[in-house]
Design an enzyme around this catalytic site. Sequence first.
Site, PDB file in Angstrom:
ATOM      1  N   ASP A  75       0.973  -1.053   0.058  1.00  0.00           N
ATOM      2  CA  ASP A  75      -0.016  -0.090   0.091  1.00  0.00           C
ATOM      3  C   ASP A  75       0.954   1.351   0.002  1.00  0.00           C
ATOM      4  O   ASP A  75       2.107   1.309   0.253  1.00  0.00           O
ATOM      5  CB  ASP A  75      -1.079   0.073   1.233  1.00  0.00           C
ATOM      6  CG  ASP A  75      -0.125  -0.162   2.699  1.00  0.00           C
ATOM      7  OD1 ASP A  75       0.809  -1.055   2.640  1.00  0.00           O
ATOM      8  OD2 ASP A  75      -0.636   0.588   3.497  1.00  0.00           O
ATOM      9  N   GLU A 137      -0.053  -1.366   5.688  1.00  0.00           N
ATOM     10  CA  GLU A 137       1.046  -0.937   6.400  1.00  0.00           C
ATOM     11  C   GLU A 137       1.015   0.392   6.844  1.00  0.00           C
ATOM     12  O   GLU A 137       1.318   0.604   8.032  1.00  0.00           O
ATOM     13  CB  GLU A 137       2.325  -1.239   5.893  1.00  0.00           C
ATOM     14  CG  GLU A 137       3.708  -1.177   6.805  1.00  0.00           C
ATOM     15  CD  GLU A 137       4.155   0.468   6.817  1.00  0.00           C
ATOM     16  OE1 GLU A 137       5.132   0.587   7.749  1.00  0.00           O
ATOM     17  OE2 GLU A 137       3.865   1.311   6.029  1.00  0.00           O
TER      18      GLU A 137
HETATM   19 ZN   LIG Z   1       6.822   2.153   4.118  1.00  0.00          ZN
END
Ligand SMILES: [Zn+2]
Length: 386
Positions: A75, A137
């Site tokens: 992401d 993340e």
């Molecule tokens: Zn990163």
Amino acid sequence: MTHLNRTRDILRDLIAFPTVSADPNLDMMGYIADLLDAHGARVDLIHDATGRKCNLFASLGPEIDGGVMLSGHSDVVPVTDQDWSRDPWQMWEEDARLYGRGACDMKGFIAATLALAPSFTSRNLRRPIHFAFTHDEEVGCLGAQSLVDALRDRDARPSVAIVGEPTMMGVIEGHKGCCEYTTRFTGLEGHGSAPDLGVNAVLYAVRYVNRLMQLAEEMKSRAPAASRFNPPWTTVNVGRLAGGVAHNVIPGKAELDWEMRPVQDADARHIKGALEDLVATELLPEMRRIWPEADITTETIGEVVGLHPVKDNAARHLIAELTGANSADVVPFGTEAGLFQSLGMSVVVCGPGSIAQAHKPDEFVALDQLSQCLTMLERLGQSCAA
Ligand SMILES: [Zn+2]
């Protein structure tokens, strides 16, 4: 085709998938799965509860315990309200740099590992090389948490992890944790002329913030003597406080976004305990004396555990051998590395590009950084085949 040219082509494709954390990543993971599958990798996709996102875990080499895991997140952060000079989802090249959202954080690293997959396959690997690409993340390492759960259940799992967050290919062996929360205050609305008949949610939020700031001060004296972090203590940040509607209305709701970055787990427990105490013994009883339905609730947005520097770190030894680096540092930003460490793996963070470019408009990774990363990965292939 050279490894660098191949990396450039793959990075162009990866950047074209707009994998902002809020949106699905299945198309990009499908692309990566096909690519790794074509080079003989065993590929697993691990979907989240919504089915819109997944982690990818793939292995090359023998099906045995151990081996080296190359880890990255799929992401990227949004581009909204950022002033880009070109389309952030179409990679462009200028002055030996590759530009686009995710170029350094961290599709550049992912592209480099994928570009080397054929080279890994062509060797007779004695230790497996694993690819672990996660979702979400940037919003609390949600994917890595479920990946760690999945790995825990496997008989054979990696023993060493290289997390390719942008470090200018420097070696990072420690970072603070990062815990984010939203605390909501529910009071009782009323007319501003009769403050005692309402429960002012904003005022209770302010008292909560005051306690947080006291705790933040306290943390300075609790810094471990050996702490290498800057600053060496656990920090607290109040990021957003909102509430109320008008001058003459008692606000019934308030909302607070805050975070802490612990250098040790005991600090996080201390801060949470002190706040729970304040809420249970002072704030709630006062609020409920006037309005029994008054409430204070805290939602955990994400708790990313820290990466603790350890003396005997197999990942640090390996990366020193691969890059020639003879020192390792600590950084103030969080990554998925701490989660992998909590599973018993040896972990370092080392990847191309600079954190200074991450999350910014006109994000880029320098070709020279990708070359250094490719050299490191090529040596990894040699080392795992030796
Ligand atoms: Zn990163």
